[in-house]
Write a protein that holds these residues in place. Structure first.
Motif, PDB file in Angstrom:
ATOM      1  N   TYR A 117       0.834  -1.190   0.000  1.00 28.44           N
ATOM      2  CA  TYR A 117       0.000   0.000   0.000  1.00 28.44           C
ATOM      3  C   TYR A 117       0.877   1.252   0.000  1.00 28.44           C
ATOM      4  O   TYR A 117       2.003   1.233   0.485  1.00 28.44           O
ATOM      5  N   ARG A 118       0.332   2.356  -0.541  1.00 26.53           N
ATOM      6  CA  ARG A 118       1.039   3.636  -0.535  1.00 26.53           C
ATOM      7  C   ARG A 118       0.081   4.731  -0.084  1.00 26.53           C
ATOM      8  O   ARG A 118      -1.040   4.848  -0.605  1.00 26.53           O
ATOM      9  N   LEU A 119       0.537   5.544   0.869  1.00 29.46           N
ATOM     10  CA  LEU A 119      -0.251   6.651   1.391  1.00 29.46           C
ATOM     11  C   LEU A 119       0.616   7.900   1.513  1.00 29.46           C
ATOM     12  O   LEU A 119       1.852   7.815   1.579  1.00 29.46           O
ATOM     13  N   HIS A 120      -0.042   9.067   1.578  1.00 32.14           N
ATOM     14  CA  HIS A 120       0.646  10.248   2.077  1.00 32.14           C
ATOM     15  C   HIS A 120       1.019  10.008   3.540  1.00 32.14           C
ATOM     16  O   HIS A 120       0.433   9.145   4.220  1.00 32.14           O
ATOM     17  N   ASP A 121       1.944  10.796   4.059  1.00 31.46           N
ATOM     18  CA  ASP A 121       2.411  10.556   5.420  1.00 31.46           C
ATOM     19  C   ASP A 121       1.331  10.759   6.474  1.00 31.46           C
ATOM     20  O   ASP A 121       1.432  10.246   7.589  1.00 31.46           O
ATOM     21  N   ASP A 122       0.235  11.484   6.118  1.00 32.11           N
ATOM     22  CA  ASP A 122      -0.862  11.697   7.067  1.00 32.11           C
ATOM     23  C   ASP A 122      -2.020  10.730   6.852  1.00 32.11           C
ATOM     24  O   ASP A 122      -3.070  10.868   7.462  1.00 32.11           O
ATOM     25  N   GLY A 123      -1.844   9.746   5.956  1.00 31.22           N
ATOM     26  CA  GLY A 123      -2.858   8.734   5.731  1.00 31.22           C
ATOM     27  C   GLY A 123      -3.759   8.997   4.544  1.00 31.22           C
ATOM     28  O   GLY A 123      -4.561   8.126   4.171  1.00 31.22           O
ATOM     29  N   ARG A 124      -3.659  10.166   3.928  1.00 30.00           N
ATOM     30  CA  ARG A 124      -4.468  10.438   2.736  1.00 30.00           C
ATOM     31  C   ARG A 124      -4.030   9.532   1.584  1.00 30.00           C
ATOM     32  O   ARG A 124      -2.853   9.173   1.480  1.00 30.00           O
ATOM     33  N   ILE A 125      -4.979   9.206   0.726  1.00 31.56           N
ATOM     34  CA  ILE A 125      -4.673   8.354  -0.426  1.00 31.56           C
ATOM     35  C   ILE A 125      -4.197   9.224  -1.583  1.00 31.56           C
ATOM     36  O   ILE A 125      -4.892  10.174  -1.986  1.00 31.56           O
ATOM     37  N   ASN A 156      -2.452   7.067  -7.129  1.00 31.73           N
ATOM     38  CA  ASN A 156      -2.373   5.631  -6.860  1.00 31.73           C
ATOM     39  C   ASN A 156      -3.031   4.874  -8.016  1.00 31.73           C
ATOM     40  O   ASN A 156      -3.973   5.374  -8.645  1.00 31.73           O
ATOM     41  N   PRO A 157      -2.583   3.653  -8.301  1.00 35.25           N
ATOM     42  CA  PRO A 157      -2.982   3.012  -9.557  1.00 35.25           C
ATOM     43  C   PRO A 157      -4.446   2.625  -9.676  1.00 35.25           C
ATOM     44  O   PRO A 157      -4.952   2.483 -10.786  1.00 35.25           O
ATOM     45  N   PHE A 158      -5.152   2.450  -8.541  1.00 36.40           N
ATOM     46  CA  PHE A 158      -6.509   1.916  -8.630  1.00 36.40           C
ATOM     47  C   PHE A 158      -7.563   2.883  -8.086  1.00 36.40           C
ATOM     48  O   PHE A 158      -8.684   2.470  -7.779  1.00 36.40           O
ATOM     49  N   VAL A 159      -7.212   4.163  -7.980  1.00 45.73           N
ATOM     50  CA  VAL A 159      -8.159   5.115  -7.378  1.00 45.73           C
ATOM     51  C   VAL A 159      -9.415   5.308  -8.220  1.00 45.73           C
ATOM     52  O   VAL A 159     -10.474   5.665  -7.688  1.00 45.73           O
ATOM     53  N   SER A 160      -9.334   5.074  -9.516  1.00 47.60           N
ATOM     54  CA  SER A 160     -10.492   5.297 -10.380  1.00 47.60           C
ATOM     55  C   SER A 160     -11.320   4.040 -10.626  1.00 47.60           C
ATOM     56  O   SER A 160     -12.310   4.079 -11.366  1.00 47.60           O
ATOM     57  N   ILE A 161     -10.930   2.927 -10.000  1.00 44.51           N
ATOM     58  CA  ILE A 161     -11.640   1.663 -10.221  1.00 44.51           C
ATOM     59  C   ILE A 161     -12.676   1.467  -9.116  1.00 44.51           C
ATOM     60  O   ILE A 161     -12.355   1.471  -7.929  1.00 44.51           O
ATOM     61  N   ASP A 162     -13.916   1.302  -9.521  1.00 36.31           N
ATOM     62  CA  ASP A 162     -15.017   1.158  -8.576  1.00 36.31           C
ATOM     63  C   ASP A 162     -14.808  -0.070  -7.686  1.00 36.31           C
ATOM     64  O   ASP A 162     -14.563  -1.175  -8.172  1.00 36.31           O
ATOM     65  N   GLY A 163     -14.871   0.139  -6.386  1.00 34.45           N
ATOM     66  CA  GLY A 163     -14.766  -0.946  -5.430  1.00 34.45           C
ATOM     67  C   GLY A 163     -13.349  -1.320  -5.044  1.00 34.45           C
ATOM     68  O   GLY A 163     -13.158  -2.099  -4.102  1.00 34.45           O
ATOM     69  N   LYS A 190      -8.305   1.775  -2.584  1.00 34.47           N
ATOM     70  CA  LYS A 190      -7.608   2.888  -3.213  1.00 34.47           C
ATOM     71  C   LYS A 190      -6.162   3.035  -2.735  1.00 34.47           C
ATOM     72  O   LYS A 190      -5.343   3.651  -3.414  1.00 34.47           O
ATOM     73  N   ALA A 191      -5.861   2.486  -1.581  1.00 34.18           N
ATOM     74  CA  ALA A 191      -4.502   2.602  -1.050  1.00 34.18           C
ATOM     75  C   ALA A 191      -3.542   1.594  -1.660  1.00 34.18           C
ATOM     76  O   ALA A 191      -2.327   1.708  -1.484  1.00 34.18           O
ATOM     77  N   VAL A 192      -4.056   0.601  -2.381  1.00 27.40           N
ATOM     78  CA  VAL A 192      -3.205  -0.453  -2.939  1.00 27.40           C
ATOM     79  C   VAL A 192      -2.276   0.122  -4.002  1.00 27.40           C
ATOM     80  O   VAL A 192      -2.701   0.864  -4.892  1.00 27.40           O
ATOM     81  N   ILE A 229      11.236  -5.605  -6.867  1.00 28.01           N
ATOM     82  CA  ILE A 229      11.190  -4.148  -6.910  1.00 28.01           C
ATOM     83  C   ILE A 229       9.723  -3.769  -7.092  1.00 28.01           C
ATOM     84  O   ILE A 229       9.074  -4.211  -8.037  1.00 28.01           O
ATOM     85  N   ILE A 230       9.202  -2.977  -6.171  1.00 24.85           N
ATOM     86  CA  ILE A 230       7.772  -2.697  -6.149  1.00 24.85           C
ATOM     87  C   ILE A 230       7.438  -1.602  -7.161  1.00 24.85           C
ATOM     88  O   ILE A 230       7.991  -0.495  -7.100  1.00 24.85           O
ATOM     89  N   GLY A 231       6.536  -1.931  -8.087  1.00 21.92           N
ATOM     90  CA  GLY A 231       6.146  -1.001  -9.129  1.00 21.92           C
ATOM     91  C   GLY A 231       4.672  -0.677  -9.071  1.00 21.92           C
ATOM     92  O   GLY A 231       3.836  -1.494  -8.656  1.00 21.92           O
ATOM     93  N   LYS A 232       4.331   0.505  -9.510  1.00 28.13           N
ATOM     94  CA  LYS A 232       2.973   1.020  -9.462  1.00 28.13           C
ATOM     95  C   LYS A 232       2.012   0.143 -10.258  1.00 28.13           C
ATOM     96  O   LYS A 232       2.190  -0.069 -11.462  1.00 28.13           O
ATOM     97  N   GLY A 233       1.015  -0.408  -9.575  1.00 25.43           N
ATOM     98  CA  GLY A 233      -0.029  -1.195 -10.208  1.00 25.43           C
ATOM     99  C   GLY A 233       0.394  -2.569 -10.660  1.00 25.43           C
ATOM    100  O   GLY A 233      -0.393  -3.270 -11.306  1.00 25.43           O
TER     101      GLY A 233
END
Length: 373
Positions: A192-200, A204-211, A214-216, A251-255
């Motif tokens: 998972y990836r977040l801003h340092d205050d927990g905001r998404i 992020n790669p899946f923010v536009s996918i329904d359901g 979003k943090a993945v 190596i961790i890559g986006k999406g």
């Protein structure tokens, strides 16, 4: 600092059984041996550690306590104000990491097993709290996986920050390999990836996918228990436990999809096959893998160190075989691999100290510092 010296010289010996060629640059100077120096034996299961600017070490005990070590002495066995972790199976109080701008913010981050929220049992959470010099204030949960499950395995979890200040953390598949890792609408088997205050982050790669969760940031993971930023490239690297064989470094890559359990180099503990596939289009191959499993836990890139020729190397702990592995990395490939600190015990964590030495948390034995010969 004055530590008790372990009299056994732990030499750097041999190559491990995996598909990594020997380094051809034979005239490269390298440290040939290290000595394990006992810092303190007053730790039972030192799962995570982080180093304060003054050199003090904050160590997480899986049972739930945060321990402060100063100049080789335990000065506080139960630092207050951190997470209320549930010790359940492989879960408990897990990783700890300072904010990249800790000097200004005083934020410290944790992953832990939490029983809050939906369902019985527990699930991995990420939180942060501010260090006041003696304890923590303002503890806040930033992300909590759901639902809780009574399964005792595969909580993960490690924490790392990238060069842009995003915080990454892992949650294992929680023993539900058929449903969690490949489904981005479910927690588990993810980084998972977040801003340092927990905001998404909006990118992020899946923010536009329904359901989708979003943090993945990436998926198809089994049980990542090592994570670190490569200081040479800024990339986030992670390793994860395979089943019987198939431990991976990635190596961790986006999406990106890392394939578990559709592809794997491992088999079931019974010896039966999980899948006939070791590769598939659209799924990532590991940088390296281990067959048989070494049961990796903890990892650190060597940087600004006292070890001749080791800066840029990746160090991985082995729970199963009681040693660490030194991986020589060139152009994101492993070109040499060798064992160090053989016989040190079940390695739970390894970190670079701010004094230039590697520190190793060992189950049932305590905390060690590795001194170069």
């Amino acid at each position: 600092m004055h530590f008790k010296l372990v009299t056994t010289l732990i030499t750097v010996l041999g190559f491990l059984a995996c598909d990594t060629p020997e380094l051809n640059n034979s005239d490269q100077p390298t440290t040939k041996a290290v000595t394990a120096e006992l810092v303190t034996s007053e730790l039972a299961n030192p799962w995570g550690m982080t180093f304060l600017p003054n050199g003090d070490i904050l160590v997480t005990e899986k049972s739930g306590a945060i321990v402060r070590v100063s100049n080789g002495e335990v000065v506080n066995k139960d630092v207050k104000g951190g997470p209320n972790a549930i010790s359940r199976g492989q879960g408990g109080l897990l990783d700890i990491e300072l904010h990249p701008d800790f000097e200004s913010t005083k934020w410290v981050y944790f992953t832990f097993a939490s029983d809050e929220g939906e369902g019985s049992g527990a699930m991995t959470a990420l939180s942060r709290a501010q260090w006041n010099g003696e304890s923590f204030d303002n503890h806040t949960v930033l992300y909590k996986g759901s639902p809780n499950t009574r399964a005792g395995q595969h909580f993960g979890s490690r924490i790392a920050f990238d060069n842009d200040g995003y915080v990454y953390f892992s949650i294992g598949d929680r023993g539900n390999r058929d449903n969690n890792p490949q489904d981005i609408t479910r927690d588990g088997g993810k980084v998972y990836r977040l801003h340092d205050d927990g905001r998404i982050p909006t990118d992020n790669p899946f923010v536009s996918i329904d359901g989708a969760k979003k943090a993945v940031f990436s998926y198809g993971h089994r049980n990542p228990q090592g994570m670190a930023k490569n200081p040479m490239t800024g990339d986030i690297w992670a390793h994860e436990h395979g089943p019987r064989g198939g431990d991976e470094v990635n190596i961790i890559g986006k999406g990106k999809n890392y394939g578990w359990p559709v592809i794997t180099y491992g088999i079931n503990y019974s010896g039966s096959k999980i899948t006939d596939e070791q590769a598939r289009e659209g799924m990532e191959q590991p940088v390296t893998y281990w067959v048989p499993s070494i049961a990796p836990c903890g990892m650190a890139f060597v940087s600004n160190s006292k070890y001749t020729g080791w800066d840029g190397n990746l160090i991985v702990g082995s729970l199963k075989f009681s040693y660490l592995v030194r991986l020589v990395i060139e152009d994101d490939k492993v070109v040499k691999e060798e064992k160090i600190a053989e016989g040190i015990g079940r390695v739970r964590n390894v970190e670079m100290g701010n004094d230039g030495y590697l520190y190793v948390g060992v189950e049932g034995k305590g905390l060690y510092r590795l001194l170069p010969e």
